[in-house]
Scaffold this motif. Structure first.
Motif, PDB file in Angstrom:
ATOM      1  N   PHE A 119    -112.849  22.871 -22.138  1.00  0.00           N
ATOM      2  CA  PHE A 119    -113.752  21.560 -22.166  1.00  0.00           C
ATOM      3  C   PHE A 119    -112.507  20.690 -23.169  1.00  0.00           C
ATOM      4  O   PHE A 119    -111.629  21.319 -23.994  1.00  0.00           O
ATOM      5  N   TRP A 120    -112.624  19.534 -23.101  1.00  0.00           N
ATOM      6  CA  TRP A 120    -111.945  18.699 -23.939  1.00  0.00           C
ATOM      7  C   TRP A 120    -112.682  17.273 -24.102  1.00  0.00           C
ATOM      8  O   TRP A 120    -113.180  16.924 -23.284  1.00  0.00           O
TER       9      TRP A 120
ATOM     10  N   PHE B  10    -120.998  18.393 -23.529  1.00  0.00           N
ATOM     11  CA  PHE B  10    -119.901  18.414 -22.323  1.00  0.00           C
ATOM     12  C   PHE B  10    -120.389  19.888 -21.765  1.00  0.00           C
ATOM     13  O   PHE B  10    -121.105  20.824 -22.043  1.00  0.00           O
TER      14      PHE B  10
ATOM     15  N   THR C 123    -109.674  20.239 -27.880  1.00  0.00           N
ATOM     16  CA  THR C 123    -109.593  20.940 -26.717  1.00  0.00           C
ATOM     17  C   THR C 123    -110.079  22.253 -26.930  1.00  0.00           C
ATOM     18  O   THR C 123    -110.018  22.904 -28.133  1.00  0.00           O
TER      19      THR C 123
ATOM     20  N   THR D 282    -118.226  22.916 -19.523  1.00  0.00           N
ATOM     21  CA  THR D 282    -117.057  23.660 -19.432  1.00  0.00           C
ATOM     22  C   THR D 282    -116.669  23.657 -17.682  1.00  0.00           C
ATOM     23  O   THR D 282    -117.680  23.643 -16.875  1.00  0.00           O
ATOM     24  N   ASP D 283    -115.294  23.811 -17.413  1.00  0.00           N
ATOM     25  CA  ASP D 283    -114.922  23.762 -15.795  1.00  0.00           C
ATOM     26  C   ASP D 283    -114.858  25.051 -15.512  1.00  0.00           C
ATOM     27  O   ASP D 283    -115.420  25.885 -16.390  1.00  0.00           O
TER      28      ASP D 283
ATOM     29  N   GLU E  19    -118.608  13.116 -19.754  1.00  0.00           N
ATOM     30  CA  GLU E  19    -117.664  13.924 -18.868  1.00  0.00           C
ATOM     31  C   GLU E  19    -116.489  14.538 -19.745  1.00  0.00           C
ATOM     32  O   GLU E  19    -116.085  13.915 -20.803  1.00  0.00           O
ATOM     33  N   SER E  20    -115.644  15.412 -19.013  1.00  0.00           N
ATOM     34  CA  SER E  20    -114.531  15.823 -19.944  1.00  0.00           C
ATOM     35  C   SER E  20    -113.622  14.846 -20.200  1.00  0.00           C
ATOM     36  O   SER E  20    -113.293  13.962 -19.375  1.00  0.00           O
TER      37      SER E  20
END
Length: 297
Positions: free
Chosen positions: A185-186, A177, A133, A179-180, A116-117
């Motif tokens: 992403f981070w 991960f 990030t 991306t949103d 998860e991020s």
């Protein structure tokens, strides 16, 4: 049978090339014919001895025998000879709008676990904490949601998890991960360290024989993919690492070097679960649409 079809030194390559069947795939014919011509020319150029050829066969045999599920000695050989980087450069030379690529390396041998991020990928708690990030966009700057960002790196002693299965946790310093909606992403990691490529095999002996150091500059690996876009294999290099100018696999590109700077921000440190101060780096990634990439080739 005419004597004109018999092997001679002068026409050695031509005889082999002519032996390829007419139904052979055209691209295979092109590549194999060129390989044969160059290989025969090399043997003639250096006047290779029987003993030297036997040594070469032994070297390649041992290289194959060193390969297993977590180690790829042939990729390492390709890397240190600069072939991996050359192939990567040729196949991406017209993609100037995308983030620059570099070699995959020999340690992408296991799948990174989905995370998860914001997750920590340093599972053993060792190393200097670092916040990573970034944002994934297309060549027009449009965010790419649901892109996958696969990351892996060495620990603070310069070893990957697969090199120390009895010391590091499984899948340490690896993560997959997504991306949103903003393409962001981070994750939480550690500052990577420079490290030597494995030198306990034939490639290591080759480096020693040619008086080359085995070190790679500190970096984080990225494999970024998004639907309809050309996948990207790249690195994020640590600025001021002493081996940036002499990477043993020739993988450094100036555009991929970043300052993993110190951040003095108690509020932000508390938000991400770090002690203050901490290190941080930002890395934006641009992918090229598949159709655009094909048109550029």
């Amino acid at each position: 049978m005419g004597t004109s079809s018999l092997f001679t030194e002068d026409k050695s390559a031509e005889l082999v090339v002519e032996s390829v069947g007419a139904a052979t795939d055209p691209r295979l014919r092109e590549v194999l014919s060129s390989l044969v011509r160059h290989l025969h020319a090399f043997v003639k150029d250096v006047q290779l001895t029987n003993e030297e050829w036997e040594t070469a066969i032994g070297f390649l045999t041992e290289t194959g025998q060193m390969c297993d599920d977590v180690r790829q000695e042939f990729i390492l050989l390709s890397d240190v000879l600069g072939v991996s980087m050359l192939v990567e450069t040729i196949n991406n030379r017209s993609l100037e709008l995308a983030t620059e690529s570099t070699v995959l390396g020999p340690f992408h041998m296991v799948e990174s676990p989905p995370r998860e991020s914001g997750d920590r990928i340093a599972l053993d708690g060792k190393g200097e904490p670092c916040l990573v990030t970034g944002r994934v966009t297309d060549e027009h700057g449009t965010p790419l949601a649901n892109a996958t960002v696969d990351v892996w790196q060495a620990n603070d002693e310069g070893f990957y998890d697969v090199q120390q299965p009895d010391i590091q946790p499984e899948r340490n310093l690896r993560g997959l991960f997504t991306t949103d909606d903003n393409g962001e992403f981070w994750f939480r990691s550690i500052v990577p360290r420079y490290y030597p490529v494995p030198v306990d095999g034939p490639v290591g002996r080759l480096l020693k024989a040619t008086h080359r150091h085995p070190n790679r500059p500190a970096h984080v690996h990225f494999l970024v993919t998004a639907e309809g876009h050309r996948p990207l294999v790249t690195h994020l290099f640590v600025k001021d690492c002493p081996y940036l100018g002499s990477d043993v696999v020739f993988g450094v590109k100036e555009s991929l070097v970043r300052d993993f700077g110190e951040v003095d921000d108690p509020v932000r440190a508390a938000e991400v679960g770090f002690d203050n101060p901490y290190r941080a780096v930002h890395f934006d990634v641009t992918l090229l649409a598949e159709a655009r990439a094909e048109a550029s080739r």
